[in-house]
Enzyme design. Sequence first.
Site, PDB file in Angstrom:
ATOM      1  N   GLU A 493       0.806  -1.226   0.000  1.00 29.63           N
ATOM      2  CA  GLU A 493       0.000   0.000   0.000  1.00 29.63           C
ATOM      3  C   GLU A 493       0.836   1.273   0.000  1.00 29.63           C
ATOM      4  OE1 GLU A 493      -2.297  -0.724   3.467  1.00 29.63           O
ATOM      5  OE2 GLU A 493      -3.781  -1.952   2.431  1.00 29.63           O
ATOM      6  N   GLN A 615       5.300  -4.141   2.024  1.00 33.83           N
ATOM      7  CA  GLN A 615       5.478  -5.584   1.870  1.00 33.83           C
ATOM      8  C   GLN A 615       5.637  -5.840   0.377  1.00 33.83           C
ATOM      9  OE1 GLN A 615       1.981  -7.305   3.569  1.00 33.83           O
ATOM     10  NE2 GLN A 615       0.591  -6.182   2.256  1.00 33.83           N
TER      11      GLN A 615
END
Length: 798
Positions: A493, A615
């Site tokens: 994100e 991530q």
Amino acid sequence: MANFKICYPDWKPEKLKLREALCTLGNGYFATRGAAEESKNDDYNYPGTYLAGGYNRAQSKISDRIIENEDLVNFPNWLYLNFRPEGGDWLNLAHCQVHEYEQNLDLRKGTLHRAFVVEDKQGRRSKIESRRFVSMRDMHNAALEWTLTPQNWSGTIEVASELDGTVINDGVKRYKDLESHHLAPVESKEVKEGGMLLVVETQQSKLVMAQAARTRIYEGGKRVNIKPEIQTLEMAIAQKFRLEVQEGHDVKIEKVIALYTSKDKAITEPSLEACDNIAMAGEFDELLYRHEQAWEKLWKNSDIALFNGDRTQQLLRLHIFHILQTASPNSIGLDVGIPSRGWHGEAYRGHVFWDELFITPFYNLRFPEITRSLLMYRFNRLDKAREAARKEGYKGAMFPWQSGSNGREESQTIHLNPDSGNWIPDNTHLQRHVNAAIAYNIWNYYISTEDQQFLSFHGAEMFLSIASFWASKASYNKKRERFEILQVVGPDEYHTSYPDSDEQGLKNNAYTNIMAAWVLQKALVVLDIIEKSTKQDLLERLEIDDKEIKHWEEVGKKMYVPFLEGNIISQFEGYGDLKEFPWEEYRKKYEDIQRLDRVLESEGDSPNKYKASKQADVLMLFYLFSTQQLKDIFNRLGYDFDENTLRQNVEYYRERTSHGSTLSRLVFSWILSRYDKQESWENFEALLISDFEDIQGGTTPEGIHLGAMAGSLDLIQRCFCGIEVSHEALWIKPMNLKQIDKIKFKIKFRGHWIVLSITKKVLRVSFEEGWSSSVAIGVIDRIYEFKKDEVKEFPLHQ
């Protein structure tokens, strides 16, 4: 049994809200945080009781804008129990001298124990021992017991037992500017059997909750009949008892509650059911016995015994415990999903994201009926997903990134950065990969269970609707002769748009494109599996013709995947044009840069400019699929993929990831297990402690990270033990790790219970019971036919 207990041997007020989240007790129907019974909401305590799927919408005015959010509601606090000596103050540990304090969470029995000695301003010392549970057997009941012992005094005391509906949603600081009042009064009154009743209703969703409570007092093992004084308020009701106590003599106070809502099945009306329940309910010890029996059965089928010292085992069992408290056999048929933070707090407003991707592998191999119920939550919202797709100009179904009561998109349009205090745009709703996650969960449930009925009547309809969406979302690029997916956000994100661009989303996020291609490829397999008559009826209802199916096949073979130099899969198109991030500079500048997005935004900068990931979503592919499965997917797309490709991508992205998500450690532990077992283990250990030690600095008190907890268990079963489900068999290919001496657990494969025991030298497989007398189990590279009660041992080599 030390590794079945979480023990806190000290009084640390600043740690209480973390402990509250970790000591939450629940049964899959409702949950209550491990707050102090004698305290209400203050700087150190935050009582929270949450109903699975108990949402309400409210509007807030923020920066001259009206914003509507749907929240998991904090329902009335049933815990409140307090006392005071005559002429003294009500008990509050923050205002007393605490001489002893201990708090223990018993994972095996599902109980929370507190014991402490306090001294008030008059020098009176009192010892209090408390026990509580939220019944796993009797899902509408919970109970609390106090044992009060005056240590150096005698006299008159007053005991207060209350149901408090004045609570608000106040568990997340960054939501403080948003509307937090969700409850309206309905009724409060005294009821038969010395009980009291509080009924409230959510203001928008009109969900009615009734809580009935029965408080009894015992001395010397005998019940003392004391008529309480009743205090009735609009949003609360309390009973107050006066009694004499003697120095050194115990007084036992027992509080049993019943909780019902207007969502419950087979009831006439919540308050009537709650009152009837509390009149008939057994005493504390009787209810506790039934509760412990239920937990014993759950542990029999869900425990993972890992021999690596008590610490590792203790944390693994903590994770199992919280997963089963979030969705248990009590959850089946409740029409609820899996919230990313459990029913343990108000973070993310209790919304359902994609975390079931990490959680259902645990249920699939133990409690597949729970997975099926969770998938039905999605099926029941399929029409809303179709409506969302139509509004965006797509076919099929487009499920929301954040889901709540009815399946509309619940993602915020803006969110608060707590580091800067700024409200910033939120484009995370563009994470369309949630669709692929739902399809992935459907497929893996099916191959674990061979539940043809579910696939035919529910799973296939969802799967094909998702395939239709991806096929219509993909656009053809004539120059590339490939299909592309534009305006999306990947699991990372940090990147939601291009630098200095007003356009939302990114082009060709690799994870999204590959998952979409997999869905389209697998949709053709699903069509071959279901019965012909069912298939024909389904295709007609979904208005899918042969032309569209051929289009699926074409898109599934020609999806574009961006690459950087060599075999590096580009996280998204244009990723290679971003700046390298000065990692060492920022590690020296800040103590913690896990949440790099917040750090940069507080400096007026953005991670959109850098090759820096929360991530690494490219590496998520290596977590979800085996190397052979990825080869098959890439080969169908016309790209090369081999072991060297995997290794190069791991090395590239491990240097560009901040681990801003607890799931990141899971993925890195998984993929590094092939190349760097020591670093893999270190990531596994970081994953284990991520909630227990709140390594993200304040997130766990707002609710546990359920996906990370479940991921630690998935690492054990699918990675370390090499369990893989295929059409032909259950495969077991153990990995040798020097840190683990032995792993033992039980799994359910297509109705067959199988016990595995793995040491460094031997794999022991036992077929305990099942619906048929034989089962196919693959070990290393060969399939064996196991008969019922048969045990086989296989040597394992270093």
